[in-house]
Write a protein that holds these residues in place. Sequence first.
Motif, short mmCIF file in Angstrom:
data_model
loop_
_atom_site.label_atom_id
_atom_site.label_comp_id
_atom_site.label_asym_id
_atom_site.label_seq_id
_atom_site.Cartn_x
_atom_site.Cartn_y
_atom_site.Cartn_z
N VAL A 195 -5.19 -6.93 -11.77
CA VAL A 195 -5.72 -5.61 -11.45
C VAL A 195 -6.43 -5.63 -10.10
N TYR A 196 -7.21 -6.67 -9.85
CA TYR A 196 -7.96 -6.77 -8.60
C TYR A 196 -7.02 -6.84 -7.39
N PHE A 197 -6.09 -7.78 -7.41
CA PHE A 197 -5.19 -7.92 -6.27
C PHE A 197 -4.16 -6.79 -6.20
N GLY A 198 -3.69 -6.33 -7.34
CA GLY A 198 -2.73 -5.23 -7.34
C GLY A 198 -3.32 -3.95 -6.79
N SER A 199 -4.54 -3.64 -7.17
CA SER A 199 -5.18 -2.43 -6.64
C SER A 199 -5.51 -2.59 -5.16
N SER A 200 -5.86 -3.79 -4.73
CA SER A 200 -6.12 -4.02 -3.30
C SER A 200 -4.86 -3.76 -2.48
N ILE A 201 -3.75 -4.28 -2.94
CA ILE A 201 -2.49 -4.09 -2.24
C ILE A 201 -2.08 -2.62 -2.27
N PHE A 202 -2.25 -1.97 -3.42
CA PHE A 202 -1.88 -0.56 -3.54
C PHE A 202 -2.69 0.31 -2.58
N VAL A 203 -4.00 0.13 -2.59
CA VAL A 203 -4.85 0.96 -1.74
C VAL A 203 -4.58 0.68 -0.26
N GLY A 204 -4.49 -0.58 0.10
CA GLY A 204 -4.36 -0.94 1.50
C GLY A 204 -3.00 -0.68 2.12
N PHE A 205 -1.95 -0.92 1.35
CA PHE A 205 -0.61 -0.86 1.93
C PHE A 205 0.22 0.34 1.49
N ILE A 206 -0.20 1.03 0.44
CA ILE A 206 0.60 2.16 -0.04
C ILE A 206 -0.18 3.47 0.05
N ALA A 207 -1.33 3.54 -0.61
CA ALA A 207 -2.05 4.83 -0.71
C ALA A 207 -2.59 5.30 0.64
N ALA A 208 -3.32 4.45 1.33
CA ALA A 208 -3.94 4.87 2.59
C ALA A 208 -2.91 5.29 3.64
N PRO A 209 -1.85 4.51 3.89
CA PRO A 209 -0.87 4.97 4.89
C PRO A 209 -0.18 6.28 4.51
N VAL A 210 0.13 6.45 3.22
CA VAL A 210 0.78 7.69 2.79
C VAL A 210 -0.16 8.88 2.96
N ILE A 211 -1.42 8.69 2.63
CA ILE A 211 -2.40 9.78 2.78
C ILE A 211 -2.54 10.17 4.25
N PHE A 212 -2.63 9.18 5.12
CA PHE A 212 -2.77 9.50 6.55
C PHE A 212 -1.51 10.14 7.13
N LYS A 213 -0.35 9.82 6.58
CA LYS A 213 0.89 10.44 7.09
C LYS A 213 1.08 11.86 6.58
N THR A 214 0.64 12.15 5.35
CA THR A 214 0.94 13.46 4.76
C THR A 214 -0.10 14.53 5.07
N LEU A 215 -1.36 14.16 5.18
CA LEU A 215 -2.37 15.18 5.46
C LEU A 215 -2.35 15.56 6.94
N LYS A 216 -2.75 16.80 7.21
CA LYS A 216 -2.61 17.33 8.57
C LYS A 216 -3.61 16.73 9.56
N THR A 217 -4.86 16.63 9.14
CA THR A 217 -5.86 16.11 10.08
C THR A 217 -6.34 14.74 9.62
N ARG A 218 -6.76 13.95 10.60
CA ARG A 218 -7.28 12.61 10.28
C ARG A 218 -8.61 12.71 9.54
N ASN A 219 -9.35 13.80 9.77
CA ASN A 219 -10.63 13.98 9.10
C ASN A 219 -10.44 14.15 7.60
N GLU A 220 -9.49 15.03 7.21
CA GLU A 220 -9.19 15.22 5.78
C GLU A 220 -8.69 13.93 5.16
N ALA A 221 -7.80 13.23 5.86
CA ALA A 221 -7.26 11.98 5.34
C ALA A 221 -8.36 10.94 5.20
N GLY A 222 -9.25 10.88 6.19
CA GLY A 222 -10.36 9.93 6.12
C GLY A 222 -11.29 10.21 4.96
#
Length: 110
Positions: free
Chosen positions: A58-85
């Motif tokens: 759970v620890y390493f899987g969630s680290s990989i998910f947040v760092g390599f999947i969730a954050a990049p997708v959020i920054f690509k899909t939301l319009k402004t960097r402020n909302e994504a941040g």
Amino acid sequence: MGVIPKEAGIQIYLALEYINIFLNRDLGYYLIFIPELYKIAIIMEIILFYIYDFALAVYFGSSIFVGFIAAPVIFKTLKTRNEAGNLVGLLLEKFAALTYVTQIVLIASG
């Protein structure tokens, strides 16, 4: 009690061997005097191994998910960097709480 399934018997045998190697003494002698308590200790050891492995996954899987999947997708899909941040910040708050829990479990079961 009942008949122990073959897989459980193998796990118990491996746990016995692990305990014998870890403690560097023959525990078969004690098995004669306290068999039920010894079986409970072996079962607890096996359960702790599974809990430790699950918490580590759970620890390493969630680290990989947040760092390599969730954050990049959020920054690509939301319009402004402020909302994504802001959204990633909320995600990291939840992730931090999860890491605290998994670290406590890892320390307790390791």
